[in-house]
Design an enzyme around this catalytic site. Structure first.
Site, PDB file in Angstrom:
ATOM      1  N   TYR A 162      -1.346  -3.543  -6.770  1.00  0.00           N
ATOM      2  CA  TYR A 162      -1.227  -4.219  -5.474  1.00  0.00           C
ATOM      3  C   TYR A 162      -2.586  -4.294  -4.758  1.00  0.00           C
ATOM      4  O   TYR A 162      -3.359  -3.327  -4.775  1.00  0.00           O
ATOM      5  CB  TYR A 162      -0.204  -3.496  -4.571  1.00  0.00           C
ATOM      6  CG  TYR A 162      -0.168  -4.112  -3.201  1.00  0.00           C
ATOM      7  CD1 TYR A 162       0.464  -5.340  -2.992  1.00  0.00           C
ATOM      8  CD2 TYR A 162      -0.846  -3.541  -2.128  1.00  0.00           C
ATOM      9  CE1 TYR A 162       0.434  -5.953  -1.754  1.00  0.00           C
ATOM     10  CE2 TYR A 162      -0.883  -4.141  -0.888  1.00  0.00           C
ATOM     11  CZ  TYR A 162      -0.236  -5.350  -0.704  1.00  0.00           C
ATOM     12  OH  TYR A 162      -0.289  -5.962   0.522  1.00  0.00           O
ATOM     13  N   ASP A 167      -9.434  -9.895   8.627  1.00  0.00           N
ATOM     14  CA  ASP A 167      -8.914  -8.548   8.346  1.00  0.00           C
ATOM     15  C   ASP A 167      -9.917  -7.430   8.589  1.00  0.00           C
ATOM     16  O   ASP A 167      -9.532  -6.366   9.051  1.00  0.00           O
ATOM     17  CB  ASP A 167      -8.423  -8.489   6.887  1.00  0.00           C
ATOM     18  CG  ASP A 167      -7.512  -7.299   6.627  1.00  0.00           C
ATOM     19  OD1 ASP A 167      -6.552  -7.103   7.394  1.00  0.00           O
ATOM     20  OD2 ASP A 167      -7.757  -6.564   5.653  1.00  0.00           O
ATOM     21  N   SER A 177      -1.406  -3.726  10.333  1.00  0.00           N
ATOM     22  CA  SER A 177      -0.998  -4.651   9.281  1.00  0.00           C
ATOM     23  C   SER A 177       0.259  -5.421   9.684  1.00  0.00           C
ATOM     24  O   SER A 177       1.192  -4.838  10.234  1.00  0.00           O
ATOM     25  CB  SER A 177      -0.721  -3.876   7.997  1.00  0.00           C
ATOM     26  OG  SER A 177      -1.917  -3.272   7.563  1.00  0.00           O
ATOM     27  N   CYS A 231       0.666  -7.617  11.974  1.00  0.00           N
ATOM     28  CA  CYS A 231       0.836  -7.775  13.423  1.00  0.00           C
ATOM     29  C   CYS A 231       0.028  -8.943  13.974  1.00  0.00           C
ATOM     30  O   CYS A 231      -0.240  -9.004  15.182  1.00  0.00           O
ATOM     31  CB  CYS A 231       0.463  -6.492  14.141  1.00  0.00           C
ATOM     32  SG  CYS A 231       1.650  -5.159  13.846  1.00  0.00           S
ATOM     33  N   ARG A 276       0.837  -1.189   0.000  1.00  0.00           N
ATOM     34  CA  ARG A 276       0.000   0.000   0.000  1.00  0.00           C
ATOM     35  C   ARG A 276       0.881   1.252   0.000  1.00  0.00           C
ATOM     36  O   ARG A 276       2.003   1.224   0.495  1.00  0.00           O
ATOM     37  CB  ARG A 276      -0.914   0.012   1.230  1.00  0.00           C
ATOM     38  CG  ARG A 276      -2.065  -0.983   1.144  1.00  0.00           C
ATOM     39  CD  ARG A 276      -2.968  -0.892   2.350  1.00  0.00           C
ATOM     40  NE  ARG A 276      -2.311  -1.352   3.557  1.00  0.00           N
ATOM     41  CZ  ARG A 276      -1.797  -0.578   4.497  1.00  0.00           C
ATOM     42  NH1 ARG A 276      -1.889   0.741   4.385  1.00  0.00           N
ATOM     43  NH2 ARG A 276      -1.216  -1.091   5.546  1.00  0.00           N
ATOM     44  N   LYS A 328      -9.633  -2.530   1.283  1.00  0.00           N
ATOM     45  CA  LYS A 328      -9.332  -1.391   2.149  1.00  0.00           C
ATOM     46  C   LYS A 328     -10.112  -0.141   1.730  1.00  0.00           C
ATOM     47  O   LYS A 328     -10.595   0.608   2.572  1.00  0.00           O
ATOM     48  CB  LYS A 328      -7.835  -1.084   2.126  1.00  0.00           C
ATOM     49  CG  LYS A 328      -6.946  -2.264   2.501  1.00  0.00           C
ATOM     50  CD  LYS A 328      -7.251  -2.790   3.876  1.00  0.00           C
ATOM     51  CE  LYS A 328      -6.136  -3.744   4.348  1.00  0.00           C
ATOM     52  NZ  LYS A 328      -6.454  -4.307   5.672  1.00  0.00           N
ATOM     53  N   HIS A 349     -10.806  -2.553  11.139  1.00  0.00           N
ATOM     54  CA  HIS A 349      -9.673  -3.380  10.681  1.00  0.00           C
ATOM     55  C   HIS A 349      -9.461  -4.487  11.712  1.00  0.00           C
ATOM     56  O   HIS A 349      -8.482  -4.480  12.457  1.00  0.00           O
ATOM     57  CB  HIS A 349      -8.431  -2.477  10.573  1.00  0.00           C
ATOM     58  CG  HIS A 349      -7.264  -3.100   9.875  1.00  0.00           C
ATOM     59  ND1 HIS A 349      -5.971  -2.669  10.057  1.00  0.00           N
ATOM     60  CD2 HIS A 349      -7.180  -4.112   8.978  1.00  0.00           C
ATOM     61  CE1 HIS A 349      -5.152  -3.384   9.315  1.00  0.00           C
ATOM     62  NE2 HIS A 349      -5.850  -4.271   8.648  1.00  0.00           N
ATOM     63  N   ARG A 384       1.999 -12.108  -0.732  1.00  0.00           N
ATOM     64  CA  ARG A 384       0.658 -12.445  -0.229  1.00  0.00           C
ATOM     65  C   ARG A 384       0.088 -13.661  -0.941  1.00  0.00           C
ATOM     66  O   ARG A 384       0.504 -14.003  -2.047  1.00  0.00           O
ATOM     67  CB  ARG A 384      -0.285 -11.264  -0.459  1.00  0.00           C
ATOM     68  CG  ARG A 384       0.120  -9.971   0.250  1.00  0.00           C
ATOM     69  CD  ARG A 384      -0.630  -9.782   1.537  1.00  0.00           C
ATOM     70  NE  ARG A 384      -0.088  -8.715   2.374  1.00  0.00           N
ATOM     71  CZ  ARG A 384      -0.692  -8.270   3.473  1.00  0.00           C
ATOM     72  NH1 ARG A 384      -1.843  -8.778   3.871  1.00  0.00           N
ATOM     73  NH2 ARG A 384      -0.135  -7.338   4.205  1.00  0.00           N
TER      74      ARG A 384
HETATM   75  P1  GTP Z   1      -2.610  -7.571   7.381  1.00  0.00           P
HETATM   76  O1  GTP Z   1      -3.121  -8.756   6.670  1.00  0.00           O
HETATM   77  O2  GTP Z   1      -1.542  -6.824   6.630  1.00  0.00           O
HETATM   78  O3  GTP Z   1      -3.649  -6.613   7.889  1.00  0.00           O
HETATM   79  O4  GTP Z   1      -1.809  -8.102   8.681  1.00  0.00           O
HETATM   80  P2  GTP Z   1      -2.135  -9.223   9.776  1.00  0.00           P
HETATM   81  O5  GTP Z   1      -2.440  -8.516  11.045  1.00  0.00           O
HETATM   82  O6  GTP Z   1      -3.080 -10.227   9.290  1.00  0.00           O
HETATM   83  O7  GTP Z   1      -0.731  -9.875   9.945  1.00  0.00           O
HETATM   84  P3  GTP Z   1      -0.286 -11.402   9.993  1.00  0.00           P
HETATM   85  O8  GTP Z   1      -1.178 -12.273  10.800  1.00  0.00           O
HETATM   86  O9  GTP Z   1      -0.010 -11.840   8.619  1.00  0.00           O
HETATM   87  O10 GTP Z   1       1.065 -11.158  10.811  1.00  0.00           O
HETATM   88  C1  GTP Z   1       2.203 -11.700  10.418  1.00  0.00           C
HETATM   89  C2  GTP Z   1       3.354 -11.370  11.335  1.00  0.00           C
HETATM   90  O11 GTP Z   1       3.005 -11.387  12.712  1.00  0.00           O
HETATM   91  C3  GTP Z   1       4.391 -12.440  11.147  1.00  0.00           C
HETATM   92  O12 GTP Z   1       5.640 -11.836  11.228  1.00  0.00           O
HETATM   93  C4  GTP Z   1       4.143 -13.360  12.336  1.00  0.00           C
HETATM   94  O13 GTP Z   1       5.282 -14.091  12.653  1.00  0.00           O
HETATM   95  C5  GTP Z   1       3.788 -12.359  13.402  1.00  0.00           C
HETATM   96  N1  GTP Z   1       2.976 -12.934  14.489  1.00  0.00           N
HETATM   97  C6  GTP Z   1       1.689 -13.310  14.426  1.00  0.00           C
HETATM   98  N2  GTP Z   1       1.262 -13.777  15.621  1.00  0.00           N
HETATM   99  C7  GTP Z   1       2.321 -13.674  16.461  1.00  0.00           C
HETATM  100  C8  GTP Z   1       2.515 -13.968  17.830  1.00  0.00           C
HETATM  101  O14 GTP Z   1       1.614 -14.404  18.537  1.00  0.00           O
HETATM  102  N3  GTP Z   1       3.743 -13.716  18.338  1.00  0.00           N
HETATM  103  C9  GTP Z   1       4.763 -13.204  17.584  1.00  0.00           C
HETATM  104  N4  GTP Z   1       5.925 -12.974  18.152  1.00  0.00           N
HETATM  105  N5  GTP Z   1       4.614 -12.928  16.279  1.00  0.00           N
HETATM  106  C10 GTP Z   1       3.413 -13.146  15.727  1.00  0.00           C
HETATM  107 MN    MN Z   2      -5.133  -5.515   6.927  1.00  0.00          MN
HETATM  108 MN    MN Z   3      -3.858 -10.577   7.376  1.00  0.00          MN
END
Ligand code: GTP
Ligand code: MN
Ligand code: MN
Length: 600
Positions: A211, A291, A262, A264, A79, A220, A240, A385
């Site tokens: 993208y 999401d 994002s 996280c 983005r 979004k 979100h 992705r």
């Molecule tokens: P968007 O799809 O972009 O909105 O993001 P999202 O919030 O869905 O992110 P996603 O679940 O893909 O997060 C991926 C990142 O978070 C990776 O680096 C994972 O390793 C990390 N992650 C997810 N859960 C945990 C956790 O419980 N502990 C830690 N340390 N890392 C985590």
């Molecule tokens: Mn997102």
């Molecule tokens: Mn996601």
């Protein structure tokens, strides 16, 4: 008018839609117009064309049936927040949280870019519905695009085609509105790229990027930026947030919505697999969405939520049989991968995947895994992705298709905070909870262009997505405060680090331990200590059987650092003040109350 471009009998009886498609065709000058019906045959034809022209690369049919790799332009991988605008008549309505442009100027600038941009291309008209086709909480839109990749992705991510068009026509003939999204990949030139939103006109114009977050306009742009604006005037919330269902051994199911910025952990948490002991005891986790969450108060005062999407557009790197086995199972077939690496035998590959050796990187260059790590960079782009239907997810809940949505027991806010912020705490009431959300901070990730690892305020994980002034948005959140039955609000931090720079909390499946505590708090039977920032569990209030936490981890995950929080709350006060008198007094009063309790 270009006679070839506009078919004599556009397949809609809705004049507004017919007229708009004609106007767009006159501006963009496509060679042909294709109205998408969402059928298998249509999809197969589009995919075949894209395979023929190299837009899609067929993956190994044995290991990954019906799956494809798309390599984006190397400058078009995330983005672009600095090129994303909210165009309201008054700049104040967009707020300091958005880049603003006057609507006239925005339209003029975009229309100049769109002028003739579809020459030599087909223009696709994509009617779509965000949310179950028969849900009163759903909202519809039409995206016009010159990208067949966007069509294929929209087909996975939304309810797209004939059924959506039927709903749009029915609502339109009754005076209802649909969101109009116009998209062109243009020349994929970062200097000729803008994503503009006109919330007062329910209109989106996006140029120069393919993208997902910039080009799949249902996601979004519509389901967050435009929908948040719509939701404010209609009395609901567009957030979100992931939505998951947690069934305890007694057979009770609680639904939880969680907002993390994002990259996280939303997709991870939404597909959580309970730790061994929990599985044995009969705990089950089901996925509603990963999401976006649309919530509306029901007659009983509870918030009812739907996932407006039909698929997952998830981050590939880091997805493994350890971190997210449900996601891995989901993407074994029928999946579009974007910007992942490729093995010699045509399998997708990314950093963190169990096994496999990449032979090509995400750009398609040969990849030498034996070269020193410092010189070769990652094989997959960090924001690579997958796009896949939610129905393929083993944990996907049939309740995700329920037209009335699911009742939410708890709302969770969280971010990436290496220091200060404990594993979990509970807000004392709704107003405090809104402040907890408004004050969210997180370290930046690769999901957006820019520096990674810088702490920034990301209220409710909506900084890039709120389609109007944050001050008004917080006021809207506060306005729900009189309703009985509202969910409790919590804050979590899976990312606290120790002095060695390593994560202190195991995370992933073990996050269920934190969720179990939250559900017990909702029911009123779990302990905590009251602090100025909220109710914090002691380590013994959580089930930590089988989790090995050292003294440092216990102290930091369950500790309360008064001096640190005093500083944090001073910073939160400064942040709220950036919005001037428009910021709700109740929120500032809440910040001042807590700051005073912290001795500030
Ligand atoms: P968007 O799809 O972009 O909105 O993001 P999202 O919030 O869905 O992110 P996603 O679940 O893909 O997060 C991926 C990142 O978070 C990776 O680096 C994972 O390793 C990390 N992650 C997810 N859960 C945990 C956790 O419980 N502990 C830690 N340390 N890392 C985590
Ligand atoms: Mn997102
Ligand atoms: Mn996601």
């Amino acid at each position: 008018m270009n006679a070839i471009a506009v078919p004599q009998h556009p397949p809609t009886r809705l004049d507004e839609l017919k007229q708009w498609v004609e106007d767009v065709a006159r501006l963009t000058r496509p060679d042909a117009i294709h109205w998408c019906d969402g059928s298998d045959a249509e999809n197969a034809a589009l995919i075949a064309n894209m395979q023929a022209d190299g837009t899609l690369i067929k993956l190994n049919e044995k290991t990954h049936p019906d799956s494809w790799l798309h390599r984006s332009h190397p400058d078009d991988v995330a983005r672009v927040e600095h090129l994303t605008f909210v165009c309201t008549r008054h700049a104040d309505d967009a707020g300091p949280n958005n880049h603003w442009m006057a609507p006239d100027e925005g339209h003029a600038q975009m229309d100049a870019l769109f002028d003739g941009c579809m020459r030599g291309r087909t223009m696709y008209v994509i009617p779509y519905c965000m949310g179950p086709i028969d849900s009163p909480l759903s909202r519809c839109g039409v995206e016009i695009t010159d990208s067949p990749y966007v069509v294929a992705n929209m087909r996975i991510m939304t309810r797209m085609g004939a059924a959506a068009l039927a709903r749009i026509e029915r609502e339109g003939l009754a005076g209802g509105a649909f969101v109009k999204g116009l998209h062109s990949i243009g020349e994929l030139d970062p200097n000729r790229r803008f994503i503009m939103h006109f919330p007062e006109e329910l209109t989106i114009k996006s140029y120069g990027s393919g993208y997902g977050g910039n080009a799949l306009l249902g996601k979004k742009c519509h389901a967050l930026r435009i929908a948040s604006y719509q939701a404010r005037s209609e009395g609901w919330l567009a957030e979100h947030m992931l939505i998951l269902g947690v069934e305890n051994p007694q057979g009770e199911t609680h639904y939880i919505a969680a907002a993390f910025p994002s990259a996280c952990g939303k997709t991870n948490l939404a597909m959580l697999i309970p730790p061994e002991g929990y599985r044995r005891d009969g705990w089950k986790v089901t996925t509603i969405g990963d999401d976006i969450c649309w919530m509306r108060p029901g007659a009983d005062g509870r918030l009812y939520a739907i996932n407006p999407e039909a698929g997952f557009f998830g981050v590939a790197p880091g997805t493994s049989s350890k971190s997210n086995p449900n996601a891995l199972a989901t993407i074994q077939n029928n999946t579009i991968f974007t910007n992942v690496g490729l093995t010699a035998d045509g399998q997708p590959w990314w950093e963190g995947l169990d096994g496999g050796v990449p032979a090509y990187d995400w750009r398609g260059h040969e990849y030498d895994s034996s070269a020193p790590a410092s010189s070769r960079g990652p094989a997959a782009h960090p924001n690579a992705r997958f796009t896949v239907s939610a129905k393929q997810c083993p944990s996907y809940s049939p309740m995700a298709e329920h037209p009335q949505g699911v009742p939410i027991s708890a709302i969770v806010f969280g971010g990436r905070r290496a220091s200060l912020v404990p594993l979990v705490f509970e807000a004392r009431d709704w107003t405090h909870g809104v402040l907890v959300g408004a004050a969210m901070g997180s370290e930046t990730t690769a999901a957006a262009t820019g520096a990674v690892g810088v702490m920034r305020r990301d209220p409710m994980a909506m900084k890039p997505f709120c389609g109007y002034n944050f001050a008004d948005y917080f006021a809207h959140w506060l306005s729900f405060g009189d309703v009985a039955g509202l969910p409790k609000i919590f804050h979590v931090n899976w990312f606290r680090k120790g002095d060695d720079g390593k994560f202190l909390w195991p995370g992933f499946g073990d996050n269920l331990r934190v969720i179990e505590w939250m559900i017990a708090r909702v029911k009123g039977d779990a302990g905590a200590q009251d602090t100025p920032i909220g109710a914090l569990p002691h380590a013994h209030d959580l089930n930590l059987d089988g989790v090995d936490l050292g003294d440092e981890a216990r102290a930091k995950l369950f500790g309360f650092d008064e001096a640190g929080w005093r500083e944090e709350f001073a910073g939160i006060g400064e942040f709220l003040d950036e919005y001037g008198p428009r910021m709700p007094a109740a929120l500032k009063a809440e910040q001042a109350r807590i700051l005073a309790e912290l001795g500030g």
